[in-house]
Design an enzyme around this catalytic site. Structure first.
Site, PDB file in Angstrom:
ATOM      1  CG  ASP A 153     -11.256 -17.206   0.705  1.00 51.76           C
ATOM      2  OD1 ASP A 153     -12.119 -17.404   1.569  1.00 51.76           O
ATOM      3  OD2 ASP A 153     -11.501 -17.183  -0.518  1.00 51.76           O
ATOM      4  CG  HIS A 200      -7.120  -4.945  -2.889  1.00 51.83           C
ATOM      5  ND1 HIS A 200      -8.003  -4.225  -3.674  1.00 51.83           N
ATOM      6  CD2 HIS A 200      -6.200  -4.039  -2.453  1.00 51.83           C
ATOM      7  CE1 HIS A 200      -7.647  -2.952  -3.703  1.00 51.83           C
ATOM      8  NE2 HIS A 200      -6.547  -2.814  -2.967  1.00 51.83           N
ATOM      9  CB  SER A 201      -4.557 -11.752  -2.582  1.00 53.60           C
ATOM     10  OG  SER A 201      -3.177 -11.446  -2.457  1.00 53.60           O
ATOM     11  N   GLY A 245       4.659   9.928  -8.657  1.00 55.12           N
ATOM     12  CA  GLY A 245       5.653   9.004  -9.194  1.00 55.12           C
ATOM     13  C   GLY A 245       6.430   8.354  -8.072  1.00 55.12           C
ATOM     14  CB  VAL A 252       0.760  10.598  -5.418  1.00 55.71           C
ATOM     15  CG1 VAL A 252       0.525  12.090  -5.191  1.00 55.71           C
ATOM     16  CG2 VAL A 252      -0.297   9.802  -4.640  1.00 55.71           C
ATOM     17  CG  ASP A 289       6.374   7.068  -3.406  1.00 55.68           C
ATOM     18  OD1 ASP A 289       6.281   8.286  -3.166  1.00 55.68           O
ATOM     19  OD2 ASP A 289       7.382   6.557  -3.924  1.00 55.68           O
ATOM     20  N   PRO A 320      -8.028   7.347  -5.726  1.00 59.02           N
ATOM     21  CG  PRO A 320      -8.504   5.716  -7.331  1.00 59.02           C
ATOM     22  CD  PRO A 320      -7.362   6.473  -6.711  1.00 59.02           C
ATOM     23  NE  ARG A 330      -3.429   2.578   2.459  1.00 59.49           N
ATOM     24  CZ  ARG A 330      -3.932   3.157   3.535  1.00 59.49           C
ATOM     25  NH1 ARG A 330      -3.828   2.569   4.719  1.00 59.49           N
ATOM     26  NH2 ARG A 330      -4.549   4.327   3.447  1.00 59.49           N
TER      27      ARG A 330
END
Length: 333
Positions: free
Chosen positions: A253, A196-197, A81, A79, A76, A166, A71
């Site tokens: 999971d 997002h796993s 670069g 935004v 970084d 976003p 994340r």
């Protein structure tokens, strides 16, 4: 078409791992970077080994560093670069933007920087440390050890007004437009959302799906009913100011194992995604096919992830005389 696209990804990933990446595979920014930069230029030959060692020590005690670093890198690169501007402290820095609430892993970067400054003062950039540390952490979680070209320099500014990350509730079209604005394509979007796993998110990012989808006053009509009931128990309606905002796993999971798996895509196909932006992958023919492919083949997902992460890590990089090499990642020299 998607099958052919994935074949190109596999070929590209192989050439990158062999250290013979062609210009056709590498974007313009990636061409500004160098494979094993610190070894090639004899400035800090063991920099990558030092970083890998420190990440391993942290990961052994806290596996959450993998999603936290992912994340942090995304926040970084997307935004201004990949210039480590998100690491700079200050009342108006990027770190203070609402979208960056809950960012973590800063202490890991600080520790690695301290070690490198002792061994190779003023040589290794914070931007390269963030990219390399993220690669090493997610590899420990089950991702491929994808190639990270280096030679980035650190940005001189950090302004929360530039943070345009976003909402996780945006539509497929809005998400695609955002990724395209960063030079990434539909396969990159579908692949990188697979990050997002693992990791967690606040209930405030999903209550609209549970209770007021598209301002209808009702839950999302496509969300799996049993999963909807399960999430509603964890995330009650937000009716009071100052109400607690619990954290939930992005991929139940994987949960507390924080492991990198393709089960994320199985959940997409079953209408069991936590975030709306993830569930949107099912509602476009291309991303649905990609999700089906990745759900069926973990290796296809891993290979695509390797290339997409390399592409993301080269967004608007600073090199040569641009920017600086910070001595402390939290502040300019």
């Amino acid at each position: 078409m998607i099958k052919l696209f994935l074949l190109v990804v596999v070929i590209g990933a192989v050439s990158l791992f062999s250290g013979t990446a062609e210009a056709a595979v590498m974007g313009p920014s990636m061409q500004k970077l160098t494979w094993h930069y610190y070894k090639v230029y004899n400035t800090c030959e063991n920099a990558e080994n030092f970083i890998r060692h420190q990440v391993g020590k942290f990961y052994k005690n806290d596996a959450t560093i993998a999603p936290k670093l992912l994340r942090l890198l995304y926040s970084d690169c997307f935004v201004t670069g990949c210039d480590a501007s998100v690491l700079i402290e200050g009342p108006n820095s990027e770190r203070m933007a609402p979208q960056n609430r809950g960012l973590g892993a800063f202490v890991i970067i600080d520790k690695i920087k301290t070690v490198l400054e002792q061994r190779c003062p003023g040589v290794v950039s914070c931007a390269d440390i963030l990219n390399l540390a993220t690669r090493d952490a997610v590899h420990l979680a089950g991702a491929p050890s994808y190639p990270v070209f280096t030679g980035r320099r650190d940005g001189l500014t950090s302004d929360k007004q530039t943070v345009d990350l976003p909402s996780p509730s945006i539509s497929w079209d809005a998400s695609m437009a955002y990724f395209k604005s960063r030079g990434l394509d539909v396969l990159d979007m579908a692949t990188l959302l697979g990050s997002h796993s693992m990791g967690r998110t606040h209930c405030s990012h999903i209550v609209d799906r549970l209770y007021n989808f598209n301002k209808t006053g009702k839950p999302s009509p496509t969300m799996n009913k049993s999963f909807l009931s399960e999430m509603a128990k964890k995330c009650p309606p937000r009716t009071q100011k100052g109400q607690t905002d619990p954290l939930v796993y992005l991929n139940p999971d994987s949960g507390s194992n924080h492991s990198f798996t393709s089960s994320f895509y199985t959940r997409v196909l079953s209408n069991k995604s936590v975030l709306e932006v993830d569930q949107q992958l099912l509602y476009n023919d291309d991303t649905k096919q990609i999700s089906e492919e990745f759900s069926a083949s973990f290796e296809d997902f891993r290979k695509s992830f390797a290339l997409s992460m390399s592409k993301m890590g080269s967004i608007n990089v600073l090199t040569k005389s641009e920017g600086e090499i910070r001595r402390d990642c939290r502040r300019r020299n």
